[in-house]
Design a protein around this motif. Structure first.
Motif, short mmCIF file in Angstrom:
data_model
loop_
_atom_site.label_atom_id
_atom_site.label_comp_id
_atom_site.label_asym_id
_atom_site.label_seq_id
_atom_site.Cartn_x
_atom_site.Cartn_y
_atom_site.Cartn_z
N LEU A 1 -17.23 -21.49 -39.83
CA LEU A 1 -17.53 -21.80 -41.23
C LEU A 1 -16.26 -22.20 -41.96
O LEU A 1 -15.22 -21.54 -41.81
N CYS A 2 -16.36 -23.26 -42.77
CA CYS A 2 -15.23 -23.58 -43.65
C CYS A 2 -15.23 -22.54 -44.76
O CYS A 2 -16.23 -22.33 -45.45
N LEU A 3 -14.09 -21.88 -44.93
CA LEU A 3 -13.96 -20.82 -45.94
C LEU A 3 -12.83 -21.13 -46.91
O LEU A 3 -12.35 -20.25 -47.63
N SER A 4 -12.37 -22.38 -46.91
CA SER A 4 -11.17 -22.74 -47.68
C SER A 4 -11.32 -22.45 -49.17
O SER A 4 -10.34 -22.13 -49.84
N CYS A 5 -12.54 -22.57 -49.71
CA CYS A 5 -12.79 -22.24 -51.12
C CYS A 5 -12.27 -20.85 -51.48
O CYS A 5 -11.88 -20.60 -52.61
N TRP A 6 -12.34 -19.95 -50.52
CA TRP A 6 -12.05 -18.54 -50.81
C TRP A 6 -10.73 -18.08 -50.20
O TRP A 6 -10.14 -17.12 -50.66
N PRO B 1 -9.29 -25.38 -54.42
CA PRO B 1 -10.12 -26.59 -54.50
C PRO B 1 -10.72 -26.94 -53.15
O PRO B 1 -10.27 -26.46 -52.12
N CYS B 2 -11.74 -27.79 -53.18
CA CYS B 2 -12.31 -28.31 -51.93
C CYS B 2 -11.64 -29.64 -51.62
O CYS B 2 -11.64 -30.54 -52.46
N LEU B 3 -11.08 -29.76 -50.43
CA LEU B 3 -10.48 -31.04 -50.03
C LEU B 3 -11.47 -31.92 -49.30
O LEU B 3 -11.15 -33.02 -48.87
#
Ligand code: SF4
Length: 434
Positions: free
Chosen positions: A423-428, A372-374
């Motif tokens: 880069l925010c890569l938290s989705c992946w 998920p995106c926080l």
């Protein structure tokens, strides 16, 4: 998702404020709001629904020389507070990760809340400051997460971007001396503004008499631009942190073509957000691009509906196949991402097979979504995501495609032209650095 817009000029800004906010409609369609300053107080009006439908005949009394606007998927903004610094309105985009903790603290200090919305926490934290700048700094020191905000007080606008730069924010200027600050530069083009520069991560701005001044830059050694802006969220007409969204999408399509070449008759898109990726794939592969689906203009953006059931219903309604472009053809279809895979399986693939397609090769412009995106972009949960339960081959079988290929993390970095650590890569990755 939300969009924020702020403008200051020597003349009445209400028409420009209305249009600048309207051009952020793709960032949120459930609520919208406008607040202005005209010398006699800070006024505010919010609506449920979209900017054009609700505000086009409801701008009387909002005339002024400064204003802020907001589009939202989640709640009504701006909100108005009266404080020791005087009345102000504030609107934001993002998400406070430690909201509950801060709210509990504020309650212990004697504050009451009328909602559980993050914007109320932000407003109350700012109101504790000695002045608005101090208030924004205090707020920034307490919250963990992502924000871009605009605040309107008596004769001044303040704007701030979180120190990691998650949410985009850009400054524009016009020949008549007007200045504007917005989530996306697509707001500027038809209003005659040119891009001055992006707001820096951690920057706090003050606007007075149509002059933008940096008052502080909060330091951080971690920059995390939201990668999804270039993949899906932003308008193709926008340039975000120096990179055109349209060019980034074409680069991703070209990367997919190099990584997963295939013999096909046509490259098409899941419209509209897959179009840039598909054009890039077509240009690189030399397979012609064509429209195989059209998006019905009066359908809304499926990803920004508030519930999954509404998203599914809207997704099914919005895409109309063009039978003459499908029969007996080998089709490459490009999409920005696959969340659950149900739209691809139950809608697109059914429509393609019913119309006699020979082969379908799906190309996805980001890696399999895992988390998920926080930080305020998507409300999906982990268990909704196809890639958490299935391998790529299993997803291919589930959606019924003849081929499936995803872009890689490295493709994202190269297409956007930024180092991966910015880069925010938290989705992946399912790793949250903030
Ligand atoms: S988690 Fe994904 S959508 Fe959320 S900020 Fe990061 S890249 Fe953007």
């Amino acid at each position: 998702m939300c969009g924020i817009f702020a403008i200051a000029a020597k003349e009445n800004i209400i028409d420009d404020l209305f249009l600048g906010t309207f051009y952020l409609q793709h960032r949120g369609q459930q609520y919208c709001g406008i607040s202005t300053w005209g010398g006699d107080g800070v006024r505010i009006r919010t609506h449920r629904g979209m900017v054009r439908e609700t505000f086009s005949k409801d701008l009387v009394g909002l005339e002024g020389t400064m204003g802020i606007g907001h589009t939202s998927l989640k709640d009504r903004q701006p909100i108005k507070l009266d404080s020791k610094m005087g009345e102000f309105t504030v609107a934001f985009e993002g998400n406070i990760v430690n909201a509950k903790e801060i709210m509990d603290d504020l309650k212990k200090q004697g504050h009451s809340f009328y909602s559980d919305a993050d914007i109320e926490i932000i407003g109350k934290l700012i109101a504790q400051g000695d002045d608005f700048i101090d208030g924004i700094k205090r707020m920034a020191a307490k919250i963990r997460g992502a924000y871009a905000l605009v605040l309107l007080s008596r004769g001044k606008i303040y704007a701030a971007r979180d120190k990691h730069g998650f949410r985009p924010m850009i400054i524009g200027q016009r020949a008549d001396g007007a200045v504007a600050i917005t989530s996306e530069s697509c707001s500027f083009v038809n209003l005659g503004f040119s891009i001055l520069r992006d707001v820096k991560p951690g920057e706090i701005l003050e606007v007075e008499d149509s002059t933008v001044k940096t008052v502080e830059i909060l330091q951080s050694n971690l920059v995390q631009y939201c990668t999804f802006e270039w993949v899906y969220t932003a308008s193709v007409a926008s340039t975000i942190d120096g990179m055109s969204v349209d060019i980034a999408r074409r680069n991703l399509g070209a990367a997919l073509s190099k990584r997963y070449p295939v013999n096909a008759d046509v490259v098409c898109a899941v419209p509209n957000s897959g179009i840039g990726h598909a054009i890039g794939y077509a240009q690189q592969s030399k397979i012609p691009f064509d429209h195989v689906f059209v998006k019905y203009d009066y359908a809304s953006r499926s990803y920004t509906q508030p519930t999954q059931a509404e998203r599914d219903r809207e997704a099914k309604v919005k895409l109309i196949p063009i039978p003459a472009k499908i029969k007996d053809r080998r089709v490459v279809i490009c999409d920005d991402s696959i969340v659950r895979g149900t739209q691809m399986k139950n809608d697109l693939m059914v429509k393609l097979r019913k119309n006699g397609v020979r082969e379908v090769h799906v190309r996805v412009a980001c890696p399999p979504l895992k988390a998920p995106c926080l930080y305020g972009v998507a409300t999906r949960s982990k268990k909704e995501l196809a890639a958490n339960e299935k391998t790529v081959e299993q997803i291919r079988g589930y959606i019924g495609a003849d081929g499936l290929g995803y872009a890689t993390i490295e493709d994202l970095g190269q297409a956007i032209g930024k180092p991966l650590d910015q880069l925010c890569l938290s989705c992946w990755t399912d790793v949250y650095k903030v």
